[in-house]
Motif scaffolding. Structure first.
Motif, mmCIF file in Angstrom:
data_model
loop_
_atom_site.group_PDB
_atom_site.id
_atom_site.type_symbol
_atom_site.label_atom_id
_atom_site.label_comp_id
_atom_site.label_asym_id
_atom_site.label_seq_id
_atom_site.Cartn_x
_atom_site.Cartn_y
_atom_site.Cartn_z
ATOM 1 N N SER A 70 93.083 58.758 94.109
ATOM 2 C CA SER A 70 91.864 59.061 95.227
ATOM 3 C C SER A 70 91.987 58.127 96.485
ATOM 4 O O SER A 70 91.961 58.229 97.464
ATOM 5 C CB SER A 70 90.370 59.026 94.642
ATOM 6 O OG SER A 70 90.208 59.781 93.731
ATOM 7 N N ASP A 191 91.448 66.840 96.359
ATOM 8 C CA ASP A 191 91.479 65.623 95.293
ATOM 9 C C ASP A 191 90.742 66.358 93.929
ATOM 10 O O ASP A 191 89.564 66.591 94.122
ATOM 11 C CB ASP A 191 90.536 64.574 95.847
ATOM 12 C CG ASP A 191 90.658 63.273 94.979
ATOM 13 O OD1 ASP A 191 91.187 63.275 94.026
ATOM 14 O OD2 ASP A 191 89.799 62.367 95.428
ATOM 15 N N GLU A 192 91.356 66.267 92.956
ATOM 16 C CA GLU A 192 90.878 67.008 91.688
ATOM 17 C C GLU A 192 90.194 68.352 91.903
ATOM 18 O O GLU A 192 88.977 68.034 91.404
ATOM 19 C CB GLU A 192 90.234 65.748 90.866
ATOM 20 C CG GLU A 192 91.274 64.721 90.847
ATOM 21 C CD GLU A 192 91.091 63.840 89.308
ATOM 22 O OE1 GLU A 192 90.515 64.625 88.444
ATOM 23 O OE2 GLU A 192 91.216 62.698 89.223
#
Ligand SMILES: Nc1ncnc2c1ncn2[C@@H]1O[C@H](COP(=O)(O)OP(=O)(O)O)[C@@H](O)[C@H]1O
Ligand SMILES: [Mg+2]
Lengths: 343, 668
Positions: A70, A191-192
């Motif tokens: 991240s 992001d994920e």
């Protein structure tokens, strides 16, 4: 280091240290070891990362929780200020951009999807998707028309008036995806995006994501901690560990030629058939079709596991077509079987 | 003795113990024998007093008469603020109570009547239905009908107008300050101590300067209400903004929001739930201020209570007091329902008529118009006729006289007993203490619990009270507050313990203490004065009743949050119920209970100041006198003393609780 000509976004020796006076520390100690960093009481989230992300590819950053994924992607969008290094976007160093330029770049050329969706609770689906356009100051009619298009793209038509809390997790993330696409960004960060979803829904969303990408052909930075997800989606993968990139390569590269023990550890359990694609096992295309004709067409990126289903139904060889529909190779039944036998 | 050196921690705690013993012995000796040699320590000499009161008064005078900010003078500023508040307030009272008037004074002609009582009730019912369904609609409908039926309508509408106007100002002001504090950390460090002070200075104290600046009247009262209700909104705003998820902030940045867009389009809407708690707080605090604000001209229900309290007309006072509570309940539930409302999508109604799309608005509009016209012809539609009103005033008066006739002796006996054996000795003891000794011991306590800074703070603030010449009044405040808190804890903590383990009882207790906390503080004075007449005992009972809720709540809460695994471990180890409670649960709950005691002290102090109305002779009385004489300096100095007592108690207890938490390994 040589810059990749096709690179849309390049990271050059990017560092991110958290803690007091991390800038000064890195200036005094240009290449600190983990011990140096710990002794200075700092936390290293990203250590000396260099990457090139090519135009139109799905670039996956994979690593366990806390490995710095991240932070790295936030450095790329300058949501956090890297402690050192360069971020080149179309050759322009983002770290030199003024706040105003940065606002312009983010408004028009970047989109981001978040793990927990980050939807605004007081806006309807339509309002959320149109939000980036509202920020740009577009009038209501224009932005809503534009938003409706992306809502349709993610399959949420009919839900425009719903509020986020009235939607399931999967639907909420579709809103997040639609919102990030509303400005037609060149660069798309995720992001994920599917980590908070149930496994079944996750699978469905991955397919949906691939479908959208096949239409839009964005340059994508996709973050995940799930190696299966990485190999399903990636053109190329970078594996991160403790803030460093261990290896960057295609899924096939990582499986066939792991650079470190850590990467080997990850890839050992992976069934080759799920990773290797037609491209890796195809033979030369030949001038003419084989005698019995082809059993059908497949894409370059079709995985061996899917090829297996095809050749077991029809033993004839398969034609491999590239993105323009040109035949670039042939996959035989034997080639498929030999991969399956290897495990 | 072991041959090893003790750990440094032990040295200091051992030395500290000796220092304490020595300090206590020296203090005792000083107290017993020093009077002939150092009379100044027992009675602070007048000649040494700091003329702070006069200086503040002079400063205020200068502010009002001469101060200027270049473009405009201070007086013009206050006039501007007054004007800003007066316009909406006049409109609100016109709509709700007086009607629109043409002309001035007695020859004013009504050109438009106010809303009929039927219309007002219809509107609140519609709001209730919209925000919380029929149940809430019925509740607020009943509350407002009560106001009409019991003859409180007129006053209630005046009070409602001032609340309706003061609340948005308080909310918006608090929001803006909170946002500023969130954005600029320098502003946050500046505003935090101000907020601390604002929440501990008794309300009366700033009534005085407000009265001085804005004069007597509803605008002054609204200013006081806003000033009083705003600090919690600032705090809640800061907290709510801090709790906005990081991802949402990232979203704002990624979409390229400007700072202004970030604040108003991302942060504030995302923090809505937290902010709505703040709005509810502002409403409740504004209602809390209703009676106090009537001292500087608010009118309405508050004035009714105050006037009947002064006449000792028990019945009228109780009726108006209950009307305030009823109004508070209605507004509290309504605002909570609005806070809990979640946006929902509607099936598209485009193309249908305005009336179909806005059923509530159109129904209300219809009722307003129909009853408005009907009211012109039939008086009872316009105003609830006095002859229909029910009054319970005589009932209350009779109840009280019944109790007084039949139980006078018993009540008097209890009162005399407690006064003679508990209160008066304690008061004498405190007053006899020399101020340097108190300052020194509090300083030492500050050092033991929190280090040098706290030590200096405690000693300096204590000395301040002597220096401004309010030492004995401060001690009376400490005595009344102390004794009330001790008794409140002696009752409240056992109740909390009993309720903690029993879910059904806990629910009942919760409802009870919630109710106790919604009653405006003045309401407690009435029954107490009726039963015990004026004086310290009556004040003490009122303070106990007002301040007991947190002692119960925090005790129960602290016990309930003890890790169940630890309790199970105790059971396995064979503890009896009593051992379990004493050795495990209470021990772990003590930090929480201390916070409860802290809250109890804060509430006790704020109530104590109000008890000046029933004749106590402490700092509250000083403020009250200052208010009646519009003596700004006197009021502010006495108010600061109360605030300092609160701050000393708060800082010492918080430091103690934190130490204990650290020792028990509970967080931090
Ligand atoms: N704002 C911050 N301050 C201090 N440490 C941080 C901060 N953000 C992230 N970290 C640390 O950096 C490391 C990498 O975090 P992150 O990038 O969130 O990892 P990932 O996304 O791979 O789970 C972690 O050890 C985390 O604790
Ligand atoms: Mg992460």
């Amino acid at each position: 280091m040589k810059t990749d000509d096709l690179a849309k976004l390049s990271c050059r020796s990017v560092w991110k240290l958290f803690g007091n006076d991390s800038d000064g520390f890195l200036r005094r100690t240009p290449n600190p070891s983990s011990e140096d960093i710990a002794a200075a009481g700092l936390i290293a989230a990203v250590k000396d990362v260099s990457l090139d992300i090519r135009d139109g590819e799905i670039f996956v950053i994979m690593g366990l929780s806390g490995s710095g994924k991240s932070t790295l992607v936030r450095c790329m969008s300058r949501l956090v200020e890297p402690t050192a290094g360069e971020i080149l976007f179309n050759g322009q160093d983002l770290l030199q951009a003024s706040d105003k330029e940065m606002i312009e770049i983010r408004r028009h050329r970047m989109g981001m999807v978040f793990q927990h969706f980050a939807l605004l609770p007081h806006l309807s689906v339509l309002g959320n998707v149109a939000f980036p356009l509202e920020v740009q100051g577009l009038d209501k009619a224009t932005r809503e028309a534009q938003a409706r298009e992306v809502i349709e793209l993610v399959g949420l038509e009919g839900r425009e008036a719903y509020y986020p809390r009235e939607l399931s997790g999967g639907q909420q993330q579709r809103v997040g995806i639609a919102r990030s696409l509303a400005v037609e960004p060149e660069l798309w960060f995720l992001d994920e995006p599917f980590s908070a979803l149930d496994p079944l829904i996750r699978r469905e969303m991955q397919d949906e994501f691939l479908r959208i990408q096949s239409v839009l052909k964005k340059t994508i930075v996709f973050i995940t901690h799930d190696f299966d997800e990485a190999i399903r989606l990636a053109d190329r993968i970078a594996i991160m560990k403790d803030g460093k990139v261990d290896q960057t390569g295609t899924p096939e590269d990582l499986v066939m030629r792991p650079a470190t023990d850590y990467v080997a550890e990850f890839t050992r359990e992976v069934a080759k058939a799920k990773v290797l694609s037609a491209r890796a096992i195809m033979g030369p295309p030949g001038k003419r079709a084989p005698k019995g004709g082809f059993g059908g067409d497949v894409g370059l990126r079709t995985k061996v596991s899917e090829l297996a289903a095809r050749v077991s139904a029809d033993p004839r060889p398969l034609a491999v077509l590239d993105d323009d529909g040109e035949r670039v190779g042939i996959v035989t039944r034997d080639a498929v079987i030999s991969v399956l036998l290897e495990g | 003795m072991s041959s090893q050196d003790p750990a440094p921690e032990e040295i200091s705690s051992n030395t500290l113990r000796w220092v304490w013993a020595a300090a206590l012995a020296a203090s005792l000796a000083f107290w017993l024998f020093a009077k002939p040699y150092a009379p100044w320590a027992f009675k602070y000499p007048r000649a040494w007093q700091l003329p702070l009161k006069r200086e503040i008064s002079d400063f205020m005078k200068w502010l009002v008469e001469d101060a200027s900010f270049g473009l405009f003078s201070f007086t013009e500023l206050t006039r501007g603020i007054a004007w800003l508040l007066d316009i909406p307030f006049t409109i609100a009272t016109s709509i709700l109570s007086s009607g629109f008037l043409k002309g001035q004074g007695s020859d004013a002609v009504q050109i438009l009547p106010p809303l009929t009582w039927i219309a007002v009730i219809a509107i609140v019912v519609a709001l209730g239905r919209y925000a919380g369904g029929w149940k809430l609609a019925a509740l607020v409908g009943a509350c407002f009908s009560y106001l009409a039926i019991f003859g409180q309508w007129e006053s209630a509408m005046i009070t409602l107008s001032s609340i309706i106007i003061a609340v948005p100002f308080g909310v918006f002001g608090g929001l803006v300050l909170g946002i500023a504090a969130h954005r600029w950390s320098l502003f946050e460090t500046l505003i935090k101590p101000v907020l601390d002070l604002m929440q501990t200075v008794p309300v009366f104290a700033y009534l005085v300067p407000i009265l001085f600046m804005f004069g007597f009247g509803p605008v002054s009262a609204m200013v006081a209400t806003i000033v009083y209700a705003m600090p919690p909104m600032v705090r809640i705003t800061m907290l709510a903004l801090r709790q906005v998820p990081g991802e949402v902030i990232d979203l704002g940045k990624m979409t390229g929001c400007s700072p202004r867009q970030m604040t108003w389009k991302v942060m504030v809407p995302s923090a809505r739930d937290g902010l709505m708690i703040g709005v509810n707080q502002v409403i409740m605090l504004s209602l809390n201020m209703v009676i106090i604000a009537s001292m500087i001209g608010a009118g309405g229900l508050g004035y009714d209570v105050l006037a009947s309290l002064r006449r000792l007309d028990i019945g009228a006072g109780v009726e108006a007091g209950v009307a305030i509570v009823v109004l508070a309940i209605a507004l509290d539930r309504l605002s909570q329902a609005f806070a809990n409302r979640r946006p929902e999508h509607y099936e598209a109604l485009a193309g249908t008529s305005f009336f179909k799309r806005n059923p509530y608005t159109s129904t209300c509009l219809a009722i307003v118009l129909v009853t408005g016209f009907a009211g012109l012809a039939m008086g009872w539609v316009q105003t609830w006729p006095e002859s229909w009103s029910i009054t319970t005033g005589t009932f209350w008066s009779e109840v009280v006289s019944y109790i007084n006739v039949n139980y006078f002796d018993q009540l008097e006996a209890v009162k005399t007993f407690v006064l003679l054996n508990l209160m008066i000795p304690f008061k004498r003891f405190l007053i006899s203490l020399p101020w340097p000794v108190v300052a020194g011991l509090l300083g030492l306590a500050g050092y033991s619990l929190g280090g040098w800074r706290l030590a200096v703070l405690c000693a300096v603030l204590t000395t301040f009270m002597a220096v401004v010449g309010l030492w004995s009044k401060a001690m009376v405040t400490v005595y009344l507050c102390g004794i009330s808190v001790i008794i409140a804890c002696a009752i409240g903590i056992p109740i909390g313990i009993a309720a903690a383990g029993r879910d059904r009882l806990w629910r009942v207790v919760q409802v009870l203490i919630d109710t106790l906390q919604t009653l405006p503080s003045f309401v407690y004075l009435m029954p107490v004065v009726m039963l015990f007449r004026v004086g310290d005992f009556a004040a003490m009972i009122a303070v106990i009743a007002y301040a007991i809720a947190p002692a119960i709540r925090y005790t129960a809460h602290g016990l309930r949050q003890v890790d169940p695994q630890l309790v199970e471990a105790g059971i396995v180890a064979g503890c009896t119920r009593w051992q379990l409670l004493r050795k495990i649960q209470l021990k772990l709950a003590i930090p929480e209970i201390m916070l409860g005691i802290n809250q109890t002290i804060m509430l006790a102090l704020s109530m104590l100041v109000i008890t000046a109305l029933v004749g106590t002779r402490e700092l509250g009385q000083e403020v009250y006198i200052a208010l009646t004489k519009a003596d700004t300096g006197r009021g502010i100095v006495a108010g600061l003393c109360v605030a300092f007592i609160a701050i000393i108690a708060d800082r010492l207890i918080t430091a103690g609780a934190n130490r204990m938490k650290a020792r028990l390994g509970l967080q931090n």
